[in-house]
Design an enzyme around this catalytic site. Sequence first.
Site, mmCIF file in Angstrom:
data_model
loop_
_atom_site.group_PDB
_atom_site.id
_atom_site.type_symbol
_atom_site.label_atom_id
_atom_site.label_comp_id
_atom_site.label_asym_id
_atom_site.label_seq_id
_atom_site.Cartn_x
_atom_site.Cartn_y
_atom_site.Cartn_z
ATOM 1 N N ARG A 9 0.830 -1.213 0.000
ATOM 2 C CA ARG A 9 0.000 0.000 0.000
ATOM 3 C C ARG A 9 0.861 1.258 0.000
ATOM 4 O O ARG A 9 0.448 2.293 -0.526
ATOM 5 C CB ARG A 9 -0.926 -0.008 1.221
ATOM 6 C CG ARG A 9 -2.072 -0.963 1.031
ATOM 7 C CD ARG A 9 -3.009 -0.982 2.196
ATOM 8 N NE ARG A 9 -4.264 -1.607 1.825
ATOM 9 C CZ ARG A 9 -5.252 -1.840 2.666
ATOM 10 N NH1 ARG A 9 -5.130 -1.521 3.939
ATOM 11 N NH2 ARG A 9 -6.359 -2.399 2.245
ATOM 12 N N LYS A 37 -17.010 -16.156 6.030
ATOM 13 C CA LYS A 37 -18.474 -16.125 6.062
ATOM 14 C C LYS A 37 -19.115 -15.854 4.717
ATOM 15 O O LYS A 37 -18.613 -15.051 3.942
ATOM 16 C CB LYS A 37 -18.930 -15.037 7.034
ATOM 17 C CG LYS A 37 -18.654 -15.394 8.474
ATOM 18 C CD LYS A 37 -19.165 -14.300 9.375
ATOM 19 C CE LYS A 37 -18.908 -14.647 10.827
ATOM 20 N NZ LYS A 37 -19.106 -13.487 11.687
ATOM 21 N N GLY A 76 -7.331 -8.286 1.752
ATOM 22 C CA GLY A 76 -6.077 -8.277 2.505
ATOM 23 C C GLY A 76 -5.563 -9.676 2.785
ATOM 24 O O GLY A 76 -4.379 -9.971 2.569
ATOM 25 N N GLY A 95 -12.330 -4.524 1.107
ATOM 26 C CA GLY A 95 -13.724 -4.074 1.148
ATOM 27 C C GLY A 95 -14.090 -3.279 -0.091
ATOM 28 O O GLY A 95 -15.165 -3.445 -0.671
HETATM 29 P P1 AMP Z 1 -12.708 -13.129 5.155
HETATM 30 O O1 AMP Z 1 -12.336 -11.975 6.037
HETATM 31 O O2 AMP Z 1 -14.195 -13.381 5.100
HETATM 32 O O3 AMP Z 1 -12.065 -13.092 3.792
HETATM 33 O O4 AMP Z 1 -12.149 -14.414 5.869
HETATM 34 C C1 AMP Z 1 -10.788 -14.660 6.083
HETATM 35 C C2 AMP Z 1 -10.666 -15.583 7.258
HETATM 36 O O5 AMP Z 1 -11.366 -16.773 6.998
HETATM 37 C C3 AMP Z 1 -9.260 -16.001 7.578
HETATM 38 O O6 AMP Z 1 -8.882 -15.398 8.792
HETATM 39 C C4 AMP Z 1 -9.335 -17.505 7.714
HETATM 40 O O7 AMP Z 1 -8.680 -18.000 8.858
HETATM 41 C C5 AMP Z 1 -10.827 -17.754 7.845
HETATM 42 N N1 AMP Z 1 -11.207 -19.109 7.414
HETATM 43 C C6 AMP Z 1 -10.929 -19.704 6.264
HETATM 44 N N2 AMP Z 1 -11.389 -20.966 6.250
HETATM 45 C C7 AMP Z 1 -11.974 -21.184 7.441
HETATM 46 C C8 AMP Z 1 -12.622 -22.307 8.030
HETATM 47 N N3 AMP Z 1 -12.744 -23.460 7.379
HETATM 48 N N4 AMP Z 1 -13.121 -22.171 9.278
HETATM 49 C C9 AMP Z 1 -12.973 -21.008 9.936
HETATM 50 N N5 AMP Z 1 -12.385 -19.900 9.436
HETATM 51 C C10 AMP Z 1 -11.880 -19.992 8.195
#
Ligand code: AMP
Length: 397
Positions: A35, A202, A355, A378
């Site tokens: 960045r 999520k 990120g 985002g």
């Molecule tokens: P996001 O911010 O939605 O892109 O999510 C990124 C996060 O998803 C990372 O910190 C990962 O550790 C978490 N993540 C990926 N796969 C899993 C999983 N199977 N269970 C729980 N957390 C996860």
Amino acid sequence: MNTLKDININGKTVFIRCDFNVPKDGDGNITDDRRIRGVLPTIRYCLDRDCKIILGSHYERPEPGIYEEKYSLATVVTRLHTLLKLASTIQLATDVVGTDAKAKAAALQTGEVLVLENLRYEAGETKNDEAFAKELASMVDIYVNDAFGACHRSHASIDAMARLFDHDHRAAGFLLSKEVNFFEKTLLNPIRPFVAVVGGSKVSGKLEALRQLIDKVDKVIIGGGMAFTFLKAKGYEIGISLVEDELLDEARTIMIKARKKGVKFYLPVDVIVAPEFSDTVPSKYVSSQEIPDGWMGLDIGPASSRLFRTVLSDAQTIIWNGPMGVYEMDKYAKGSLKMSHNIADANATTIVGGGDTADVALRAGDVEEMTFVSTGGGASLNLIEGNPLPGIEALKA
Ligand code: AMP
């Protein structure tokens, strides 16, 4: 929207809104300075036109009014100085629009750079406060926004401040223009097959983006924690894996829509499971249809990696957002690292957003192999969702 080359900045005092919200390790060392590097062309362009330069950025989320060292931009200023290789030192004001910032701004000479302290030390920043924006604006002649990663926020230095300058005195910096052009062009006119790889924790955070992508892509690959909501929606047992039960219907609707539109929708066929969210407990590979009771899925398995590699083999455009597993723990990072290699190896235009995802590509040593790694998570999701970004709207107003 003007870009920097469209306006006359010769000899002027220029404010550049940067996104210096860089990741740091536990000892406060910057772990990824993309960045900071990203804004260098804009700063250099202004230096070459005899400008006086004032840089502003937020860093994380300090309590307004409380100056804590961990939220200071001091480390960023040191890195910036190393990267810019300026003869003169880069000054850091001890405040944002206080006496120190104002005095240093007034004393600024041609070719010098002043960095204001963390904009979020001022309560007005996140409130998009006009009075605060006016204080910032009073120090400069020209407003430049080069903070793509912050453009989805209606904050004072992004929104209200830009609106205080007329069309001839405000512009997008080179990084911002590049990011927006890349996403807009790719989404509008992708070379096909166009594949979206979506992961992360999520479904909820990426629901709208997924809905939009289904209308545009030829294939979708889902990984990460969000895959389990889809697997459950298909009727699989998912043990104690991450799930959003309230989104099961939505997940079904997305899969039905994909089928109707002929979009191929891929979920992991195997996963690594563990009895708890930890890398010090025993783990094992299982088929996605055989996740044992009381176990949770923490990464995609080797069969999924092979399948996804095949799915990507004919792709001409790939957009990737979200890791395939809990990549922060080495034990569950393999799926994400392999995905990064697979995308980097594909003979396609590859766009990495988010990120965490950029972090995976960096750890995998693949950043140079990707066509474009966005500096905004985002903001890039918002662009995919088709939402107007307040930072861009303000420059167009
Ligand atoms: P996001 O911010 O939605 O892109 O999510 C990124 C996060 O998803 C990372 O910190 C990962 O550790 C978490 N993540 C990926 N796969 C899993 C999983 N199977 N269970 C729980 N957390 C996860």
